[in-house]
Design an enzyme around this catalytic site. Structure first.
Site, PDB file in Angstrom:
ATOM      1  N   HIS A 184     -15.471  39.568  14.324  1.00 25.84           N
ATOM      2  CA  HIS A 184     -16.237  38.721  13.418  1.00 25.84           C
ATOM      3  C   HIS A 184     -15.788  37.265  13.534  1.00 25.84           C
ATOM      4  O   HIS A 184     -16.563  36.343  13.288  1.00 25.84           O
ATOM      5  CB  HIS A 184     -16.054  39.173  11.960  1.00 25.84           C
ATOM      6  N   ASP A 256     -24.034  44.485  18.503  1.00 22.52           N
ATOM      7  CA  ASP A 256     -23.390  44.202  17.226  1.00 22.52           C
ATOM      8  C   ASP A 256     -23.967  42.876  16.730  1.00 22.52           C
ATOM      9  O   ASP A 256     -24.698  42.175  17.455  1.00 22.52           O
ATOM     10  CB  ASP A 256     -21.871  44.135  17.396  1.00 22.52           C
TER      11      ASP A 256
END
Length: 490
Positions: A184, A256
């Site tokens: 992230h 993702d």
């Protein structure tokens, strides 16, 4: 460039978009009608079973079988269980029990609940082999550290979800379990040779493919041992030669979240999306905060890349076709999905079986429960955890050793229970627990994360997860005031 409606619709067919609210905004409904493949729902879209079912029904009316997806792994990563925690134990608990039949039944039950709410694509299971104890993003989301164990439960989870009519999505290819960084925020790099990566990281994905998984989600990580530089999401060799060629996967490759720094931090979401589709991604999961104007920028970037010759139109057509095949499978499977009882109890049963007690556990007298706080990861979000719902006297504290004397004094004349989560990752937690045990060596420590660190004294209870049912099973064991669990939303 002039607007090209044919290419725009093809580009839309590669998009899995988020949106802002509890109701689908007009830009989403119009986008679905204009070819957007589907949506991904997050906490900000979900406010109880009736609202979720109505929302998903409105999405389904916008076009024929849109993909309606979410990250619902059970355990710590839950969207439909955000209010109180999940009714299903996560992968670590299922791996600890190591009964593939239980895993299959658990995911079938979870899939049935998702299908009843109107979901048809679950971005689960995580089939990463968690070999890095300090992994900040996987942890209890993994079935374990043994590749063969993860492989057999990966197959069972895929079968269970898809028996319920919900397409499974094995993640995070080619494996996020050996990282000590969170994609992230950064681009993690795994330094391992190809032989080890094939025997370890790739084994569960091979099992998922053999079980018929309909989609696989990529990881924003670097694995130079498998060939190529940069994120796997943007590496044609990994997605084409390895995933499709060597593993034989023919379904939908899902990215993702494209807003994650590990893939788009340096080049932006539109450019990263172009490179992802060119590399072999079929369905772009844009993330949580990529809304109308940014979605349009991504679509326009894909169209422009075709005109510029950087993205072959055939690749865009291939991606759109694979996503259409996924929607066809969903449509056809809906009529034959397995019926799942409304409250089958499989989640709590699994959580009970996962409990591991080290040391003697005597009957507890009016326990004083101390919960040592731990941060939630990006994937988990703010979901309640701990033993608070079942004990009248619970105090949550920050992980500081200075609390120890006060807490020990507060528990005088009572049994002390200390609840931690992934204590191995937090030196402050270890120091506080060790000091408490020096003052109260008979105290019970409940670990609701991975039981990597264990103090030298006291009784230790491992739940292998912090879902609602993990907490309930521990409370039963410790004599908390537990009633019949409500069978409603997870």
């Amino acid at each position: 460039m002039p607007y090209d409606p044919t290419l725009a619709r093809l580009a839309n067919a590669t998009l899995l978009v988020p949106f802002e609210s509890y109701q689908a905004p007009r830009w989403v409904l119009d986008g679905l009608a204009d070819g957007i493949a589907g949506v991904c729902l997050f906490h900000n879209n979900l406010d109880g079973p009736e609202q979720v079912a109505a929302l998903n029904a409105s999405l389904a009316e916008a076009t024929d079988t849109p993909l309606i997806s979410l990250d619902e792994e059970g355990g710590d990563v839950t969207r439909i269980g955000q209010a109180r925690g999940s009714d299903y134990p996560g992968n670590a608990a299922l791996g600890a029990v190591d009964d593939p039949g239980l895993t299959r039944a658990t995911l079938r039950s979870l899939g049935g609940r998702l299908a009843e709410l109107g979901f048809n694509l679950d971005l689960a299971p995580s089939v990463d082999v968690n070999v890095a104890d300090d992994n900040p993003v996987i942890g209890t989301r993994s079935f374990g550290a043994d590749a063969a164990l993860v492989a057999r439960h990966a197959a069972a989870a895929v079968l269970g979800l898809q028996e319920a009519g919900v397409a499974a999505c094995a993640k995070h290819f080619p494996g996020h379990g050996a990282t000590s960084q969170d994609s992230h925020h950064v681009l993690p790099r795994v330094e391992a040779d190809a032989d080890l990566l094939r025997r370890r990281e790739l084994l569960p994905f091979r099992a998922a493919v053999e079980a018929g998984v309909r989609s696989i989600l990529t990881a924003h990580i670097e694995m130079p041992g498998l060939g190529g530089d940069g994120p796997a999401t943007l590496t044609p060799h990994i997605l084409n030669d390895l995933l499709r060629g060597e593993l034989g996967f023919t379904g939908t490759v899902v990215s993702d979240a494209m807003e994650m720094q590990g893939v788009s931090g340096r080049i932006g979401i539109p450019e990263a999306s172009v490179r992802a589709v060119a590399s072999g991604v079929d369905l772009l999961c844009l993330g949580r905060f990529v809304y109308a104007d940014q979605v349009e920028l991504v679509r326009d970037a894909l169209v422009d890349a075709v005109h510029e010759g950087r993205l072959p139109a055939e690749r865009l057509e291939e991606a759109a076709a694979r996503n259409a095949e996924l929607r066809t499978w969903i449509r056809e499977s809906a009529s034959r999905r397995a019926a799942v009882p409304e409250a089958d109890g499989v989640g709590l049963a699994g959580a009970r079986r996962a409990l591991l007690v080290s040391g003697d556990l005597p009957p507890l007298n009016d326990p004083y429960v101390v919960e040592v706080d731990a941060p939630s990861g990006m994937a988990v979000g703010e979901v309640p955890w701990g033993l608070g719902p079942w004990f009248p006297d619970v105090e949550r504290v920050s992980p500081e050793e200075a609390h120890a004397e006060r807490l020990a004094a507060g528990a005088r004349g009572r049994d002390l229970v200390v609840v931690v989560r992934d204590a191995h990752r937090y030196p402050g937690t270890q120091a506080l627990v060790s000091r408490l045990l020096s003052l109260r060596p008979e105290a019970v420590v409940v670990e609701m994360g991975l039981p990597v660190w264990r103090p030298g004294s006291g009784t230790h209870v491992s739940t292998y997860g912090a879902a609602h049912v993990n907490g309930l099973s521990a409370a039963e064991l410790l004599g908390g005031a537990v009633g019949v669990p409500s069978p409603g939303g997870s």
